[in-house]
Design a protein around this motif. Structure first.
Motif, mmCIF file in Angstrom:
data_model
loop_
_atom_site.group_PDB
_atom_site.id
_atom_site.type_symbol
_atom_site.label_atom_id
_atom_site.label_comp_id
_atom_site.label_asym_id
_atom_site.label_seq_id
_atom_site.Cartn_x
_atom_site.Cartn_y
_atom_site.Cartn_z
ATOM 1 N N PHE A 353 -43.866 24.321 13.875
ATOM 2 C CA PHE A 353 -45.127 24.425 13.131
ATOM 3 C C PHE A 353 -44.973 24.152 11.643
ATOM 4 C CE2 PHE A 353 -45.964 27.235 16.850
ATOM 5 C CZ PHE A 353 -47.017 26.499 17.391
ATOM 6 N N GLY A 354 -43.771 23.843 11.192
ATOM 7 C CA GLY A 354 -43.578 23.442 9.810
ATOM 8 C C GLY A 354 -43.338 24.608 8.871
ATOM 9 N N TYR A 355 -43.070 24.262 7.607
ATOM 10 C CA TYR A 355 -42.700 25.279 6.626
ATOM 11 C C TYR A 355 -43.893 26.045 6.065
ATOM 12 C CZ TYR A 355 -37.996 23.394 6.775
ATOM 13 O OH TYR A 355 -36.755 22.999 7.191
ATOM 14 N N ARG A 356 -45.101 25.636 6.384
ATOM 15 C CA ARG A 356 -46.255 26.450 5.993
ATOM 16 C C ARG A 356 -46.517 27.565 7.002
ATOM 17 N NH1 ARG A 356 -50.714 22.727 2.913
ATOM 18 N NH2 ARG A 356 -49.365 20.971 2.370
ATOM 19 N N SER A 357 -45.927 27.452 8.185
ATOM 20 C CA SER A 357 -46.238 28.416 9.240
ATOM 21 C C SER A 357 -45.843 29.854 8.890
ATOM 22 C CB SER A 357 -45.591 27.987 10.560
ATOM 23 O OG SER A 357 -44.184 27.892 10.449
ATOM 24 N N PRO A 358 -44.714 30.118 8.180
ATOM 25 C CA PRO A 358 -44.447 31.511 7.817
ATOM 26 C C PRO A 358 -45.539 32.119 6.946
ATOM 27 C CG PRO A 358 -42.460 30.202 7.584
ATOM 28 C CD PRO A 358 -43.581 29.240 7.816
ATOM 29 N N VAL A 359 -46.188 31.297 6.122
ATOM 30 C CA VAL A 359 -47.270 31.818 5.271
ATOM 31 C C VAL A 359 -48.454 32.236 6.138
ATOM 32 C CG1 VAL A 359 -48.630 31.390 3.206
ATOM 33 C CG2 VAL A 359 -46.480 30.168 3.527
ATOM 34 N N TRP A 360 -48.753 31.454 7.170
ATOM 35 C CA TRP A 360 -49.810 31.849 8.105
ATOM 36 C C TRP A 360 -49.426 33.121 8.853
ATOM 37 C CZ3 TRP A 360 -54.405 30.225 7.338
ATOM 38 C CH2 TRP A 360 -54.675 28.923 6.927
ATOM 39 N N VAL A 361 -48.159 33.241 9.208
ATOM 40 C CA VAL A 361 -47.693 34.476 9.863
ATOM 41 C C VAL A 361 -47.891 35.669 8.926
ATOM 42 C CG1 VAL A 361 -45.696 35.690 10.816
ATOM 43 C CG2 VAL A 361 -46.061 33.279 11.358
#
Length: 390
Positions: A353-361
């Motif tokens: 899901f890419g490196y932005r996915s932890p921010v969504w988490v």
């Protein structure tokens, strides 16, 4: 605020630096001790597990020790294991020092929390907690980047020596400035009474929220480097500055929250929680815009640590009959989040899901905390309205 609180914060600064500094030293440690990078990465996990297990366990063992004596004992052990770590050529010994150091760190923080709130009026726990946790945020601002610089110049062992050296004046300062003796502390509550206090629904919910909010914080913080280099488009030279920017926001957050956490904790938690969730969403959406991303890194550091420090003080308010154990469990809850958040962020990246996915988490974890808080407080309000004690 008593000057001794600042000195306790110095010790917390050294310990916070030790907890986070390995993020930039793992490759050097792996190369020097001839182990794989994942194996060296286990040093960070070992410290986190040691904090989770050690906080309530060591707090329970130390509850009847004189507080100044307990703080000094934990600091001596912490300093000693860093000297051993700096000298050893054995990965197994280094791993053992991380676990023992985590136990000492956890015990120190649990006792320091109850010592700090014991130095101030009963309605000033939030300010005392924020001053103590200021040491953790300063570790993010200065300690961790300094550890990375030392590691780059003189090798990873230099960072361990630096932590030991910073711990030495903290040891002297605690010995000279922290009140000691039975007259200063009073008799601790009976163990059964402390354990009964830990069953408070308010405390359990507060600890759950602390774990979720801290999980959100470290989910993104752990992967800030690839986020800013791969998504924001900044060079690798920006990474130390971005980490320091997050730490600077964290320091501002605990400082500001400490002024309101005692008088208006609900407003701090509700307003800060909504703002933090919204900020994570904005960062995920706007990570490609450098100015916006850098501004949000600072803001999210402030919101995350402001809400987190308020939750710690509320845990102490929720269990006045279990001062030491409540501090220990609050420490454990935060470290559960610090361990699970990065794991969840890494799982999202690993799933493609890419490196932005932890921010969504991170946004999802804060939203989950907010929903849980609303559900519990709503149920409590209904029970009170029906004349039932929640």
């Amino acid at each position: 605020m008593p000057f001794a609180l600042l000195l306790l914060g110095l010790a917390v600064f050294a310990q916070g630096t030790s907890e986070f500094m390995l993020s930039g030293l793992v490759p050097d440690i792996a190369r020097d001790l001839e182990v794989s990078v994942p194996a060296a990465g286990a040093l960070t996990s070992a410290f986190a597990v040691g904090m989770v297990v050690g906080a309530p366990l060591v707090a329970g063992l130390a509850r009847r020790w004189p507080r100044r004596g307990a703080l000094l004992a934990f600091l001596v052990v912490f300093l000693a294991v860093h000297v051993v770590g700096a000298l050893t050529d054995s990965f197994e010994v280094l791993l053992a020092t991380r676990v023992v150091g985590a136990f000492a760190n956890a015990g120190f923080l649990a006792v320091a929390l109850v010592t700090a709130v014991g130095m101030v009026p009963a309605d000033a726990k939030g300010r005392a907690t924020s001053m103590l946790l200021g040491g953790v945020t300063l570790a993010c601002v200065a300690g961790v980047p300094a550890g990375a610089v030392l590691g780059g110049l003189w090798g990873w062992r230099a960072a361990f020596w630096a932590v030991a050296l910073v711990s030495l004046p903290a040891l002297v300062a605690v010995a000279r400035s922290v009140p000691g003796g039975a007259a200063a502390e009073g008799a601790p509550p009976a163990l059964r009474r402390e354990l009964r206090s830990l069953r408070s629904p308010r405390l359990v919910v507060t600890l759950l929220l602390g774990a979720l909010v801290n999980g959100a914080t470290f989910c993104t913080f752990t992967y800030l480097a690839p986020l800013v280099t791969e998504e924001t488009g900044l060079g690798s030279g920006w990474v130390p500055g971005v980490l320091a920017l997050f730490g600077a926001g964290s320091f501002v957050g605990v400082s500001v929250a400490g002024r309101f956490a005692d008088r208006r904790p609900a407003a701090v938690l509700a307003g800060g929680g909504v703002a933090a969730c919204s900020g994570w969403c904005l960062l995920a959406l706007g990570a490609g815009h450098p100015v916006l991303a850098l501004g949000l890194v600072f803001v999210q550091g402030a919101l995350s640590f402001g809400v987190g420090s308020t939750l710690i003080s509320q845990a102490l308010y929720a269990a006045p009959g279990a001062p030491t154990l409540a501090g220990g469990f609050a420490t454990a809850a935060l470290n559960v989040g610090a361990a699970l958040g990065p794991w969840a962020g890494g799982a999202a990246i690993g799933a493609g899901f890419g490196y932005r996915s932890p921010v969504w988490v991170s946004a999802g974890l804060v939203a989950l905390a907010f929903v849980a808080a609303v559900a519990v407080w709503g149920r409590r309000a209904r029970l009170v309205g029906e004349g039932v004690t929640p």
